[in-house]
Design an enzyme around this catalytic site. Structure first.
Site, PDB file in Angstrom:
ATOM      1  CG  ASP A 178      20.064 -67.950  25.880  1.00  0.00           C
ATOM      2  OD1 ASP A 178      20.457 -66.923  25.310  1.00  0.00           O
ATOM      3  OD2 ASP A 178      20.104 -69.077  25.366  1.00  0.00           O
ATOM      4  CG  HIS A 192      25.719 -75.016  27.253  1.00  0.00           C
ATOM      5  ND1 HIS A 192      26.717 -75.620  26.525  1.00  0.00           N
ATOM      6  CD2 HIS A 192      25.271 -73.981  26.506  1.00  0.00           C
ATOM      7  CE1 HIS A 192      26.869 -74.970  25.396  1.00  0.00           C
ATOM      8  NE2 HIS A 192      26.001 -73.971  25.350  1.00  0.00           N
TER       9      HIS A 192
HETATM   10  N1  CMC Z   1      15.878 -77.974  33.578  1.00  0.00           N
HETATM   11  C1  CMC Z   1      15.667 -79.174  34.174  1.00  0.00           C
HETATM   12  N2  CMC Z   1      16.344 -80.294  33.867  1.00  0.00           N
HETATM   13  C2  CMC Z   1      17.278 -80.207  32.897  1.00  0.00           C
HETATM   14  C3  CMC Z   1      17.551 -78.991  32.240  1.00  0.00           C
HETATM   15  C4  CMC Z   1      16.820 -77.854  32.620  1.00  0.00           C
HETATM   16  N3  CMC Z   1      17.029 -76.672  32.022  1.00  0.00           N
HETATM   17  N4  CMC Z   1      18.521 -79.188  31.319  1.00  0.00           N
HETATM   18  C5  CMC Z   1      18.852 -80.471  31.406  1.00  0.00           C
HETATM   19  N5  CMC Z   1      18.108 -81.097  32.355  1.00  0.00           N
HETATM   20  C6  CMC Z   1      18.223 -82.493  32.772  1.00  0.00           C
HETATM   21  C7  CMC Z   1      17.565 -83.412  31.766  1.00  0.00           C
HETATM   22  O1  CMC Z   1      16.206 -83.694  32.110  1.00  0.00           O
HETATM   23  C8  CMC Z   1      18.422 -84.644  31.849  1.00  0.00           C
HETATM   24  O2  CMC Z   1      18.046 -85.387  32.981  1.00  0.00           O
HETATM   25  P1  CMC Z   1      18.158 -86.999  32.976  1.00  0.00           P
HETATM   26  O3  CMC Z   1      19.607 -87.314  32.797  1.00  0.00           O
HETATM   27  O4  CMC Z   1      17.627 -87.381  34.305  1.00  0.00           O
HETATM   28  O5  CMC Z   1      17.314 -87.468  31.822  1.00  0.00           O
HETATM   29  C9  CMC Z   1      19.825 -84.097  32.125  1.00  0.00           C
HETATM   30  O6  CMC Z   1      19.617 -82.821  32.753  1.00  0.00           O
HETATM   31  C10 CMC Z   1      20.667 -83.901  30.865  1.00  0.00           C
HETATM   32  O7  CMC Z   1      19.898 -83.137  29.947  1.00  0.00           O
HETATM   33  P2  CMC Z   1      19.929 -83.337  28.363  1.00  0.00           P
HETATM   34  O8  CMC Z   1      18.679 -82.818  27.763  1.00  0.00           O
HETATM   35  O9  CMC Z   1      20.295 -84.771  28.055  1.00  0.00           O
HETATM   36  O10 CMC Z   1      21.154 -82.429  28.002  1.00  0.00           O
HETATM   37  P3  CMC Z   1      21.478 -81.854  26.574  1.00  0.00           P
HETATM   38  O11 CMC Z   1      22.944 -81.617  26.570  1.00  0.00           O
HETATM   39  O12 CMC Z   1      20.914 -82.702  25.506  1.00  0.00           O
HETATM   40  O13 CMC Z   1      20.680 -80.465  26.546  1.00  0.00           O
HETATM   41  C11 CMC Z   1      20.111 -78.177  26.763  1.00  0.00           C
HETATM   42  C12 CMC Z   1      21.256 -79.229  26.758  1.00  0.00           C
HETATM   43  C13 CMC Z   1      20.725 -76.774  26.739  1.00  0.00           C
HETATM   44  C14 CMC Z   1      19.253 -78.336  25.492  1.00  0.00           C
HETATM   45  C15 CMC Z   1      19.240 -78.381  28.038  1.00  0.00           C
HETATM   46  O14 CMC Z   1      20.029 -78.181  29.188  1.00  0.00           O
HETATM   47  C16 CMC Z   1      18.020 -77.466  28.057  1.00  0.00           C
HETATM   48  O15 CMC Z   1      16.985 -77.811  27.473  1.00  0.00           O
HETATM   49  N6  CMC Z   1      18.132 -76.264  28.724  1.00  0.00           N
HETATM   50  C17 CMC Z   1      17.045 -75.309  28.714  1.00  0.00           C
HETATM   51  C18 CMC Z   1      17.098 -74.527  27.404  1.00  0.00           C
HETATM   52  C19 CMC Z   1      18.230 -73.521  27.361  1.00  0.00           C
HETATM   53  O16 CMC Z   1      18.436 -72.761  28.295  1.00  0.00           O
HETATM   54  N7  CMC Z   1      18.952 -73.494  26.218  1.00  0.00           N
HETATM   55  C20 CMC Z   1      20.013 -72.521  25.965  1.00  0.00           C
HETATM   56  C21 CMC Z   1      21.365 -73.142  25.821  1.00  0.00           C
HETATM   57  S1  CMC Z   1      22.676 -71.916  25.822  1.00  0.00           S
HETATM   58  C22 CMC Z   1      22.457 -70.929  24.425  1.00  0.00           C
HETATM   59  C23 CMC Z   1      22.363 -71.670  23.143  1.00  0.00           C
HETATM   60  O17 CMC Z   1      22.941 -72.743  22.945  1.00  0.00           O
HETATM   61  O18 CMC Z   1      21.710 -71.157  22.238  1.00  0.00           O
END
Ligand code: CMC
Length: 429
Positions: free
Chosen positions: A363, A305
């Site tokens: 989720d 998140h």
């Molecule tokens: N699985 C594997 N690696 C992950 C994941 C994951 N679900 N989420 C983040 N990472 C890694 C990512 O690769 C990155 O690694 P590095 O620093 O080595 O490049 C690091 O963690 C930080 O990730 P980010 O993409 O920069 O983080 P963000 O804050 O931009 O993204 C997120 C947050 C929710 C989009 C992301 O965690 C994600 O894609 N999760 C899966 C989708 C999900 O479950 N979304 C629902 C969120 S809660 C309900 C809502 O908001 O609607």
């Protein structure tokens, strides 16, 4: 602590005041940065940017805390109901008995949609994704309710707000019924918000339907847990759309569109699809390896998140609710639940997930619960949209009522071509 932040550049200094919230980090007020220095800030994804001032929802991502108007989500989910949470988000206080009755009366008197809306639905392909239908049908509300679109009139703003909270379940149930080829079921105002929704989704005209109280309570909880979440992507979309003075129903349609993405509300659908694809616990290591592989775009859906760097407090409640629903339905050995629990256990101990502070989010368990309630995966994000409508509306209203409100107009770091002259077709390389 100093009350100003200083920026030193080329021997010149600019000072910016700090602003303090009631809780949470202070913010550096850089509104005059461009005027004072000719510089913009650069913060893709808004990781360090407070886009507005708000009194509605507070999240402490490190501690896993979520408060609505100061009240912890755990207490609202345990002791309250969804319409009470709606009242709280909209008006700022929990309602008295009289206020609650009046609010429920106002919402339930707006649950039907204009009869012509049903013809609107028949324009969609039956196999359309219900979120596609929602984007269209919520936007279409703007063509039906002309007496509640003067956003400068507080009464009309409130009528539009109530209409949206009341009609969203009706539109969502219609999207579902249309998808499966069953007749639309009209709302029943003697039922609770969640019971009425289940009724509109699962009743058929040829036999009586009574919602199971445990399942209705779970539905109510799911709505409460998704009601608002501060300045997330869809809420920011609604605020930005609304900042131009746009029609309120159209602004909510913009929020629905943004929510659909798998990184946001679409994650509940994606998480369940992922759990089904994994199928059995022995395949989990393969998927964990994929999630860690930088060359593989796969992510563990339902994990991570932007704000929570600790267990999402909504996920804990969702996990409990999931177990309650499966127990009630006598589902003892749900293979998807087994995969989910094992995946969660492994991920919580795996260095990659621990170091990156990737915990299950809301989720992760909502999909299993919604499927047990009888919804197909394509409806999951629609249910999120029904619940989040009140959050979008409360934030939209707060923005419109803010005397400092201006149209949202971010700037950019331009890295395209410099000025150049038009080349005639015959002279192009
Ligand atoms: N699985 C594997 N690696 C992950 C994941 C994951 N679900 N989420 C983040 N990472 C890694 C990512 O690769 C990155 O690694 P590095 O620093 O080595 O490049 C690091 O963690 C930080 O990730 P980010 O993409 O920069 O983080 P963000 O804050 O931009 O993204 C997120 C947050 C929710 C989009 C992301 O965690 C994600 O894609 N999760 C899966 C989708 C999900 O479950 N979304 C629902 C969120 S809660 C309900 C809502 O908001 O609607």
């Amino acid at each position: 602590m100093s009350e100003t932040a200083k920026l030193a550049l080329d021997g010149k200094q600019a000072e910016f005041g700090l602003r303090h919230g009631t809780i949470g980090p202070d913010v550096v007020d850089i509104a005059s940065l461009y005027k004072d220095t000719g510089l913009f800030t650069y913060d893709p994804g808004f990781t360090s940017t407070a886009s507005c001032e708000s009194k509605i929802t507070y999240i402490d991502g490190d501690e896993g805390v979520l408060l609505h108007r100061g009240y912890p989500i755990e207490q609202l989910a345990e002791k309250g109901d969804f319409l009470e949470t709606c009242y709280l988000l909209l008006y700022g206080e929990l309602p008295t008995t009289q206020e609650k009755e009046d609010f429920v009366y106002r919402v339930t008197r707006h649950t039907m949609v204009h009869e012509q809306m049903s013809r609107f639905y028949s324009g969609f392909r039956r196999d359309a994704h219900p979120m596609a239908v929602m984007v269209g049908s919520v936007g279409a509300l703007s063509a039906f309710y002309h007496d509640s679109t003067d956003i400068s009139d507080p009464h009309q703003r409130m009528v539009a707000s109530i209409r949206m909270i009341a009609k969203m379940p009706t539109l969502a149930a219609m999207a579902y019924k249309y998808h499966i080829g069953q007749p639309f079921v009209y709302p029943r105002n003697d039922l609770s918000y969640a019971e009425n929704f289940l009724h509109m989704c699962f009743a058929v005209p040829c036999e009586p339907y009574t919602a199971n109280p445990v399942l209705a309570k779970a539905m109510e909880r799911i709505f409460i847990l998704h009601a608002d979440h501060e300045q997330n992507a869809s809420t920011s979309t609604v605020r930005l759309a609304g900042s131009s003075g746009a029609n309120p129903f159209a602004c909510i349609a913009a929020g629905v569109a943004c929510l659909w993405g798998p990184a946001h509300g679409g994650a509940n659908e994606a998480a369940l699809n992922m759990l089904s694809e994994i199928g059995t616990a022995d395949r989990i290591p393969e998927y964990i390896a994929k999630a860690k592989d930088k060359n593989d775009p796969f992510r563990l859906m339902g994990f991570g998140h932007r704000v929570y760097k600790n267990y999402d407090p909504r996920a804990k409640i969702m996990q409990e609710t999931c177990h309650e629903v499966l127990n009630e339905l006598g589902i003892k050995d749900d293979p998807t639940l087994e995969v989910a629990m094992e995946l969660e256990r492994i991920a919580l101990h795996d260095d990659y997930f621990v170091e990156k502070k990737l915990y299950p989010n809301v989720d992760f368990y909502s999909g299993i619960t919604l499927r047990a309630l009888g919804f197909p995966v394509t409806m999951f994000t629609v249910l999120f949209a029904v619940a989040r409508t009140v959050g979008w509306i409360a934030q939209w209203k707060e923005m419109i009522e803010d005397p400092q409100q201006r149209i949202g107009r971010p700037r950019q770091l331009y890295t395209g071509a410099e000025r150049r002259d038009y080349i005639d077709m015959g002279s192009r390389g």
